[in-house]
Scaffold this motif. Structure first.
Motif, PDB file in Angstrom:
ATOM      1  N   ALA A 243      30.422 -51.218 -17.390  1.00 50.33           N
ATOM      2  CA  ALA A 243      29.665 -51.024 -18.553  1.00 50.33           C
ATOM      3  C   ALA A 243      28.954 -52.443 -18.692  1.00 50.33           C
ATOM      4  CB  ALA A 243      30.493 -50.576 -19.504  1.00 50.33           C
ATOM      5  N   TYR A 244      29.981 -53.424 -18.453  1.00 48.88           N
ATOM      6  CA  TYR A 244      29.208 -54.790 -18.716  1.00 48.88           C
ATOM      7  C   TYR A 244      28.084 -55.046 -17.673  1.00 48.88           C
ATOM      8  CZ  TYR A 244      28.901 -59.725 -18.031  1.00 48.88           C
ATOM      9  OH  TYR A 244      28.625 -61.130 -17.909  1.00 48.88           O
ATOM     10  N   LEU A 245      28.254 -54.749 -16.576  1.00 54.41           N
ATOM     11  CA  LEU A 245      27.319 -54.909 -15.340  1.00 54.41           C
ATOM     12  C   LEU A 245      26.130 -54.290 -15.989  1.00 54.41           C
ATOM     13  CD1 LEU A 245      29.370 -54.943 -12.393  1.00 54.41           C
ATOM     14  CD2 LEU A 245      28.586 -56.933 -13.404  1.00 54.41           C
ATOM     15  N   GLY A 246      26.247 -52.963 -16.156  1.00 51.62           N
ATOM     16  CA  GLY A 246      25.049 -52.131 -16.430  1.00 51.62           C
ATOM     17  C   GLY A 246      24.137 -52.838 -17.796  1.00 51.62           C
ATOM     18  N   ALA A 247      24.868 -53.122 -18.715  1.00 49.31           N
ATOM     19  CA  ALA A 247      24.223 -53.864 -19.779  1.00 49.31           C
ATOM     20  C   ALA A 247      23.691 -55.013 -19.565  1.00 49.31           C
ATOM     21  CB  ALA A 247      25.295 -53.787 -21.168  1.00 49.31           C
ATOM     22  N   VAL A 248      24.017 -55.999 -18.489  1.00 48.45           N
ATOM     23  CA  VAL A 248      23.666 -57.270 -18.548  1.00 48.45           C
ATOM     24  C   VAL A 248      22.777 -57.035 -17.410  1.00 48.45           C
ATOM     25  CG1 VAL A 248      25.162 -58.138 -16.881  1.00 48.45           C
ATOM     26  CG2 VAL A 248      24.373 -59.682 -18.618  1.00 48.45           C
ATOM     27  N   ALA A 249      22.678 -56.201 -16.684  1.00 48.23           N
ATOM     28  CA  ALA A 249      21.662 -55.978 -15.520  1.00 48.23           C
ATOM     29  C   ALA A 249      20.229 -56.032 -15.724  1.00 48.23           C
ATOM     30  CB  ALA A 249      21.939 -54.602 -14.427  1.00 48.23           C
ATOM     31  N   ASN A 250      19.488 -56.745 -15.042  1.00 43.82           N
ATOM     32  CA  ASN A 250      18.151 -56.861 -15.256  1.00 43.82           C
ATOM     33  C   ASN A 250      17.321 -55.764 -14.306  1.00 43.82           C
ATOM     34  OD1 ASN A 250      15.260 -57.765 -15.948  1.00 43.82           O
ATOM     35  ND2 ASN A 250      15.445 -59.457 -14.533  1.00 43.82           N
TER      36      ASN A 250
END
Length: 409
Positions: free
Chosen positions: A297-304
């Motif tokens: 969830a963190y990676l999805g939210a921070v992904a460009n």
């Protein structure tokens, strides 16, 4: 009302029928309080569902744990899904996943929004502290898994060989191919050590019919093969995220820490997430309760990737856990038969040894090489490791202290 187990003969015990809301509330409380990683989660589950609520007995719980150790994916989350299925069918599995997963996923998504707002993280002292703690956390995971999964010379050599090849051939599919090869080696050379467990001949209780299990396994395979093809033909950020996170959830054995190299290859290599932001989230994931796979969830939210952060977080979270859901629902109706196969047990021994090797390679790169740049850094790692392994401090406390030390230094 009691529901008889299907397709298991007249001796199978009846299963109590619960509700979606009941399962959701119980697992929601566990999702808010279950710190300590997969092994601790299994202890919380045993206390709650075997001793307190008596949803199942010790033998049945041990069978669920054995099944989920056998399957790829996040073991503790899969045990929760299996408990939900046994209590309330497929809706119960969904309720168990939502309750156990959403608290930590929401916290990590909010942390990701803060990381996005902070912009360049290169000089952030607190981030450097999180990266140093991540080294200690992964080192502890390697040590603990090596003790249980490589207790003899053949499996230790298999783990070391896997680590060496992974470091020398750092391609996306290398860990997957090596784990497949290790399974064949285990089946061929470790089979003499595998013995049929006489206790597994008993009827295995499942509330799911075998036709549902067959459909779930078929869908698992169809998505694993079809999503990469759709990604190539159609393209777009949605299919890209679904494919990357689904494959990470489908191909990782050994639980949350082992998904680190797969996710790093999927999100850092194409430039979706910077290395600093990746390790910052991994460090923060140690400080929240619930399963480590909520790191997605963190990676999805921070992904460009051109999507709304919350939409991307939801896609990544759902995609990485979907294989676990399909595998548990697909395997439960057939587990009683598979469990008694010595060849399958031997193959699993080989795969588990390779898992230790993959995690050992990840300890070196990207975790150690990206964090440790001086003797002082290494000293902080040693202190953090001692606090986790010998001081028995909770991970969330060590993470907080690590961020504070990094900020002060």
């Amino acid at each position: 009302m009691a529901l008889p187990a299907e397709g298991l003969g007249p001796g199978a015990p009846e299963q109590p029928r619960g509700t979606f809301l009941e399962v959701l509330l119980v697992f929601g409380r566990l999702g808010l309080t279950s710190f300590g990683g997969p092994v601790a989660h299994l202890g919380y589950f045993r206390e709650e569902f075997v001793r307190r609520r008596r949803w199942l007995d010790e033998g049945s719980y041990a069978e669920l744990v054995a099944l989920c150790q056998f399957l790829p994916g996040p073991a503790s989350s899969q045990v929760g899904m299996a408990l939900g299925i046994q209590r309330a069918g497929l809706p119960g599995a969904l309720a168990a996943w939502l309750g156990f997963t959403l608290p930590s996923a929401a916290l990590l998504a909010l942390f990701a929004l803060g990381v996005r707002a902070a912009g360049d993280l290169g000089g952030a002292g607190w981030l450097h502290g999180l990266k140093l703690v991540a080294v200690a956390v992964v080192a502890q995971a390697v040590l603990g898994m090596a003790r249980s999964l490589t207790p003899d010379r053949p499996r230790a050599l298999l783990a070391l060989g896997t680590a060496a090849v992974t470091l020398l051939a750092p391609w996306t599919l290398t860990p997957v191919l090596l784990m497949g090869a290790a399974g064949l080696i285990g089946w061929r050379f470790l089979n003499r050590g595998a013995r049929e467990d006489p206790t597994t001949g008993m009827a295995w209780p499942s509330t799911l019919p075998r036709r549902v299990g067959t459909a779930c396994l078929g869908l698992f395979g169809a998505l694993l093969l079809g999503l990469p093809l759709l990604r190539e033909v159609v393209g777009g950020p949605v299919l890209g995220m679904l494919d990357s996170f689904y494959r990470a959830g489908a191909l990782v054995f050994g639980g949350g820490h082992v998904v680190l190299p797969l996710l790093e290859a999927e999100v850092v290599s194409p430039g979706w997430v910077t290395p600093d932001a990746f390790l910052a989230g991994y460090g923060a994931a140690q400080a929240v309760p619930g399963p480590l796979f909520t790191f997605s969830a963190y990676l999805g939210a921070v992904a460009n990737v051109g999507l709304s952060p919350l939409v991307a977080a939801g896609l990544a979270l759902g995609a990485i856990f979907l294989p676990a859901f399909l595998l548990v629902a697909g395997a439960l109706p057939f587990w009683g038969r598979w469990r008694t196969c010595p060849g399958a047990q031997a193959a699993l021994q080989g795969v588990n040894a390779a898992v230790v090797g993959v995690l050992l390679s990840a300890l070196y790169t990207p975790v150690f090489t990206a964090a440790v740049g001086s003797p002082l850094d290494f000293a902080v790692v040693l202190v953090a490791f001692a606090a986790l392994e010998h001081g028995r401090l909770p991970p969330w406390l060590v993470v907080g202290l690590g961020a504070l030390v990094g900020w002060r230094l």
